[in-house]
Motif scaffolding. Structure first.
Motif, short mmCIF file in Angstrom:
data_model
loop_
_atom_site.label_atom_id
_atom_site.label_comp_id
_atom_site.label_asym_id
_atom_site.label_seq_id
_atom_site.Cartn_x
_atom_site.Cartn_y
_atom_site.Cartn_z
N GLY A 94 0.82 -1.21 0.00
CA GLY A 94 0.00 0.00 0.00
C GLY A 94 0.84 1.25 0.00
N ARG A 95 0.20 2.36 0.32
CA ARG A 95 0.89 3.65 0.32
C ARG A 95 2.03 3.65 1.34
N GLY A 96 1.92 2.81 2.34
CA GLY A 96 2.98 2.71 3.35
C GLY A 96 4.28 2.19 2.79
N ALA A 145 -1.76 -4.60 -5.00
CA ALA A 145 -1.55 -3.26 -4.45
C ALA A 145 -2.88 -2.67 -4.01
N SER A 146 -2.79 -1.69 -3.13
CA SER A 146 -4.00 -0.94 -2.75
C SER A 146 -4.19 0.19 -3.75
N ARG A 147 -5.34 0.82 -3.68
CA ARG A 147 -5.56 1.97 -4.56
C ARG A 147 -4.58 3.09 -4.21
N GLN A 159 -4.51 -3.55 -8.74
CA GLN A 159 -5.30 -3.05 -7.60
C GLN A 159 -6.25 -4.11 -7.07
N ILE A 160 -6.23 -4.24 -5.76
CA ILE A 160 -7.14 -5.17 -5.08
C ILE A 160 -8.21 -4.34 -4.40
N GLY A 161 -9.44 -4.77 -4.46
CA GLY A 161 -10.49 -4.06 -3.74
C GLY A 161 -11.77 -3.95 -4.53
N GLN A 162 -12.67 -3.20 -3.95
CA GLN A 162 -14.00 -3.01 -4.52
C GLN A 162 -13.96 -2.60 -6.00
N THR A 163 -13.06 -1.70 -6.35
CA THR A 163 -12.98 -1.26 -7.75
C THR A 163 -11.72 -1.80 -8.42
N GLY A 164 -11.16 -2.84 -7.85
CA GLY A 164 -10.00 -3.49 -8.46
C GLY A 164 -10.28 -4.98 -8.58
N ILE A 185 -0.72 -1.26 4.26
CA ILE A 185 -2.09 -1.00 3.78
C ILE A 185 -2.96 -0.72 5.01
N SER A 186 -3.73 0.38 4.96
CA SER A 186 -4.48 0.76 6.17
C SER A 186 -5.69 -0.13 6.42
N GLY A 187 -6.24 -0.71 5.34
CA GLY A 187 -7.40 -1.59 5.51
C GLY A 187 -8.72 -0.85 5.40
N VAL A 242 1.05 -6.30 7.98
CA VAL A 242 2.26 -5.65 8.50
C VAL A 242 2.00 -4.16 8.41
N ASN A 243 1.95 -3.50 9.56
CA ASN A 243 1.65 -2.07 9.55
C ASN A 243 2.25 -1.47 10.81
N LYS A 244 2.83 -0.28 10.66
CA LYS A 244 3.48 0.27 11.87
C LYS A 244 2.49 0.96 12.80
N TYR A 274 -16.08 8.57 3.18
CA TYR A 274 -15.96 7.15 2.80
C TYR A 274 -14.81 6.46 3.51
N GLU A 275 -14.02 7.22 4.28
CA GLU A 275 -12.89 6.58 4.96
C GLU A 275 -13.20 6.28 6.42
N VAL A 276 -14.46 6.51 6.85
CA VAL A 276 -14.85 6.13 8.23
C VAL A 276 -14.61 4.62 8.37
C1 LIG Z 1 -15.77 4.14 -4.36
C2 LIG Z 1 -14.41 3.81 -3.82
C3 LIG Z 1 -13.76 2.69 -4.27
C4 LIG Z 1 -12.50 2.35 -3.78
N1 LIG Z 1 -11.90 1.21 -4.24
C5 LIG Z 1 -10.72 0.82 -3.69
C6 LIG Z 1 -10.09 -0.40 -4.09
O1 LIG Z 1 -10.59 -1.13 -4.95
N2 LIG Z 1 -8.93 -0.75 -3.51
C7 LIG Z 1 -8.32 0.02 -2.55
O2 LIG Z 1 -7.25 -0.36 -2.04
N3 LIG Z 1 -8.88 1.19 -2.17
C8 LIG Z 1 -10.05 1.62 -2.73
N4 LIG Z 1 -10.59 2.82 -2.35
C9 LIG Z 1 -9.77 3.76 -1.56
C10 LIG Z 1 -9.74 3.49 -0.07
O3 LIG Z 1 -10.80 4.19 0.54
C11 LIG Z 1 -8.39 3.98 0.55
O4 LIG Z 1 -8.21 5.34 0.24
C12 LIG Z 1 -7.16 3.19 0.06
O5 LIG Z 1 -7.40 1.80 0.15
C13 LIG Z 1 -5.96 3.57 0.89
O6 LIG Z 1 -4.81 2.90 0.44
P1 LIG Z 1 -3.63 2.52 1.44
O7 LIG Z 1 -4.15 1.67 2.54
O8 LIG Z 1 -2.49 2.00 0.66
O9 LIG Z 1 -3.16 3.96 1.97
P2 LIG Z 1 -3.30 4.66 3.36
O10 LIG Z 1 -4.69 4.70 3.83
O11 LIG Z 1 -2.56 5.93 3.22
O12 LIG Z 1 -2.50 3.69 4.37
C14 LIG Z 1 -1.13 3.51 4.40
C15 LIG Z 1 -0.83 2.61 5.60
O13 LIG Z 1 0.57 2.31 5.61
C16 LIG Z 1 1.02 2.30 6.95
N5 LIG Z 1 2.47 2.55 6.90
C17 LIG Z 1 3.10 3.71 6.56
N6 LIG Z 1 4.44 3.52 6.55
C18 LIG Z 1 4.65 2.23 6.92
C19 LIG Z 1 5.82 1.44 7.10
N7 LIG Z 1 7.06 1.94 6.89
N8 LIG Z 1 5.69 0.16 7.50
C20 LIG Z 1 4.45 -0.37 7.72
N9 LIG Z 1 3.30 0.34 7.55
C21 LIG Z 1 3.40 1.61 7.15
C22 LIG Z 1 0.24 3.41 7.62
O14 LIG Z 1 0.19 3.19 9.02
C23 LIG Z 1 -1.14 3.26 6.95
O15 LIG Z 1 -1.98 2.39 7.70
C24 LIG Z 1 -11.86 3.18 -2.83
C25 LIG Z 1 -12.51 4.31 -2.34
C26 LIG Z 1 -13.78 4.64 -2.85
C27 LIG Z 1 -14.46 5.85 -2.32
#
Ligand SMILES: Cc1cc2nc3c(=O)[nH]c(=O)nc-3n(C[C@H](O)[C@H](O)[C@H](O)COP(=O)(O)OP(=O)(O)OC[C@H]3O[C@@H](n4cnc5c(N)ncnc54)[C@H](O)[C@@H]3O)c2cc1C
Lengths: 295, 251
Positions: free
Chosen positions: A183-185, A208-210, A223-228, A241-243, A260-262, B13-15
């Motif tokens: 994910g973004r992390g 990957a996450s979005r 991309q994995i998820g609702q729209t992936g 990945i935040s979940g 795995v998340n910090k 949507y992130e709640v």
């Molecule tokens: C209609 C709609 C559809 C969507 N469809 C999807 C979809 O299909 N798939 C999807 O993934 N999202 C989807 N999203 C987006 C979703 O809401 C989130 O914005 C997205 O999943 C966030 O991605 P992320 O977890 O990678 O990023 P973030 O939320 O930014 O999380 C990053 C995580 O990384 C952790 N982190 C940071 N640095 C480190 C490190 N060094 N080591 C360990 N952990 C670390 C942080 O603690 C955090 O929890 C959708 C949203 C909407 C509104």
């Protein structure tokens, strides 16, 4: 209930829709996009070599009216999304998308609010059009094959100029028993190399996450998820990945999630079976080392 | 050229699931309201297209008067005008009928863009129903748009890669997210200017809902069973995890 499936010539995708069709009644009829025999045995099977769903609306309206179909089943894929709405308007039919549950009394369920809630609908009109979320229904065993007849009346309002297949690296997500997802992390695209290294040893696919896709660190097809991609592996390793609920919607049927998340409060731990609260830069190299030692 | 972008205001949507609550089968009203994620991608795509084609960009929404303050972000991002059709239906056919009314009212719209999926009902069908009602072309999951004379050249994200497609005439396109359409953050001056822009409010129509009745909405139970592994010795953590995965026959 007389049902028509519209799907590309793909055994798993067709199998899932046949399963849904059988919930409502007999084995459905089918319109398959592609050439050759259709996997499974059908009373009526049609084919078209038209690849663009938008070009199929007119002939489909005729086919559904002439065949007196009461239900049309599509997958919640690009193709299904392209066809369902315009077809619904032309037929005056209700359209329910992303269906994840169905019962014979014409009740269906679909997630709302990114999977944080599930709504139940009863359908009181035929025909009705459903798009079915992938991987929520076990694909039916499709015995035999059927030689389809061509669908007539297709035209071209949208022209397909070219197609670029996504670069396929390693195991496709769809079939993977183990998925390592970032994910973004992850912090950068280069850092995905670590995940690819671990995936190679585990015979796993990389997802990957979005968040990571939006950053340009991973291809949209990963991309994995609702729209992936909706996946159902035995092990899903979520790294950085935040979940978010929309991400979890893609792994609802994963058997074991490792996170795995910090951040110990990250939502991914609510879905995980095993959790490691630590910087992934410490965890992933240790996992790679342990895997190498096992070899 | 006149481009319209459809934007919907939705609850945050992130709640996280654990904090999610319903009242009358809909998200509790305490959540912050915002423009849907994919709708913002569509607005960004619209702004880029407006700049490339010297087009007019109108933002159209169906919702409540209170949504206006949230929708002004779309103006600050680069929209020229905001039209709000007032109504509170959740039925995709009713919403599409109302949006069609706004588009018909504008009279000269060439292209409608919408987010791939709203961030509340997660349907991804309103825009395609709208296209059907307008009798225009519809293509989902578009990542790139180019105008060449009478033709639209678009790239469509597919499960297996990308398709390059072409059509002529008017169309409705649903927009997917790519790094190139990550929504811009409006500058302060644009935010202030957006606050002064007049908003066209249109009285909604009842429309004809589809024949499918929502009978219940439930929050699925999620039982947390996470076993946190000790992290003092990472080499040991790694071997423990692998042996646990094998013991429980996941690997
Ligand atoms: C209609 C709609 C559809 C969507 N469809 C999807 C979809 O299909 N798939 C999807 O993934 N999202 C989807 N999203 C987006 C979703 O809401 C989130 O914005 C997205 O999943 C966030 O991605 P992320 O977890 O990678 O990023 P973030 O939320 O930014 O999380 C990053 C995580 O990384 C952790 N982190 C940071 N640095 C480190 C490190 N060094 N080591 C360990 N952990 C670390 C942080 O603690 C955090 O929890 C959708 C949203 C909407 C509104």
């Amino acid at each position: 209930m007389k049902t028509l499936i519209v799907e590309v010539m793909d055994t798993k995708r067709i199998g899932e829709l046949v399963t849904v069709g059988r919930i409502f009644g007999d084995t459905p009829d089918i319109l398959a996009l592609g050439t050759g025999d259709v996997p499974g045995t059908y009373t009526k099977a049609y084919f078209t070599d038209t690849a663009v769903g938008a070009n199929l609306i007119d002939p489909l309206v005729d086919l559904i009216r002439e065949g007196d179909y009461q239900l049309v089943l599509l997958s919640a894929t690009t193709l299904g999304t392209e066809i369902a709405g315009p077809l619904g308007v032309r037929l005056g039919a209700p359209v329910l998308s992303e269906v994840i549950g169905a019962s014979a009394d014409m009740t269906v369920t679909r997630p709302i609010y990114g999977g944080k809630a599930v709504a139940t609908f009863t359908i009181s009109q035929a025909p009705a059009i459903l798009t079915v979320r992938r991987k929520y229904f076990e694909p039916a065993d499709l015995a035999g094959t059927t030689t389809p007849v061509p669908l007539t009346g297709t035209g071209t309002t949208i022209t397909l100029i070219s197609e670029e297949a996504a670069k396929s690296e390693g195991i496709p997500l769809e079939d993977a028993e183990v998925i390592v997802s970032g994910g973004r992390g992850m912090g950068s695209g280069e850092n995905f190399t670590l995940l690819r290294e671990m995936a190679a040893i585990l015979n796993a696919a990389v997802g990957a996450s979005r968040g990571a896709v939006d950053e340009g660190w991973a291809a949209p097809t990963l991309q994995i998820g609702q729209t992936g991609n909706i996946v159902a592996p035995s092990v899903y390793l979520a790294v950085g990945i935040s979940g978010a609920s929309q991400h979890l919607a893609g792994i609802a049927n994963a058997k074991c999630v490792v996170a795995v998340n910090k951040d110990e409060d990250a939502n991914i731990f609510k879905r995980a079976r095993f959790g490691i609260v630590e910087d992934y830069k410490k965890v992933v190299p240790a996992l790679i080392q342990a895997l190498k030692e096992e070899q | 050229m006149h481009i319209a972008v459809l934007a919907k205001v939705v609850p945050d949507y992130e709640v996280p699931s654990a904090d999610f609550e319903l009242t009358d089968s809909r998200a509790h009203s305490r959540y912050t309201r915002m423009i849907g994620l994919y709708d913002e991608n569509a607005i960004e795509t619209g702004v880029q297209l407006k700049e490339a084609c010297k087009a007019k960009l109108t933002i159209i929404s169906y919702g409540k008067t209170e949504d206006i303050s949230v929708l002004r972000k779309a103006i600050a991002m680069g929209g020229d005008a905001l039209h709000l059709v007032m109504g509170d239906s959740d039925d995709p056919f009713v919403i599409a009928e109302n949006l069609k009314m706004a588009i018909d009212g504008l009279g000269d719209v060439d292209l409608v863009l919408a987010g791939q999926q709203s961030a509340d009902m997660d349907r991804g069908v309103v825009h395609s129903i709208l296209a059907g009602m307008l009798g225009w072309q519809f293509l989902p999951q578009i990542s790139r748009i180019q105008s060449e004379g009478d033709l639209w050249m678009v790239a469509q994200a597919h499960e297996n890669g990308t398709r390059n497609l072409q059509f002529s005439g008017k169309g409705v396109l649903s927009i997917t997210s790519i790094p190139e359409n990550v929504p811009r953050i409006p500058v302060v001056r644009a935010i202030f200017a957006a606050k002064k822009k007049p908003v066209e409010k249109i009285e909604g129509i009842p429309g004809t809902p589809m024949n499918a009745k929502e009978v219940s909405v439930e929050i699925p139970k999620m039982e947390s069973v996470c076993e946190f592994l000790p992290i003092e010795d990472m080499a040991e953590t790694a071997t423990t995890l692998l042996s646990k995965l094998r013991e429980e026959r996941y690997l």
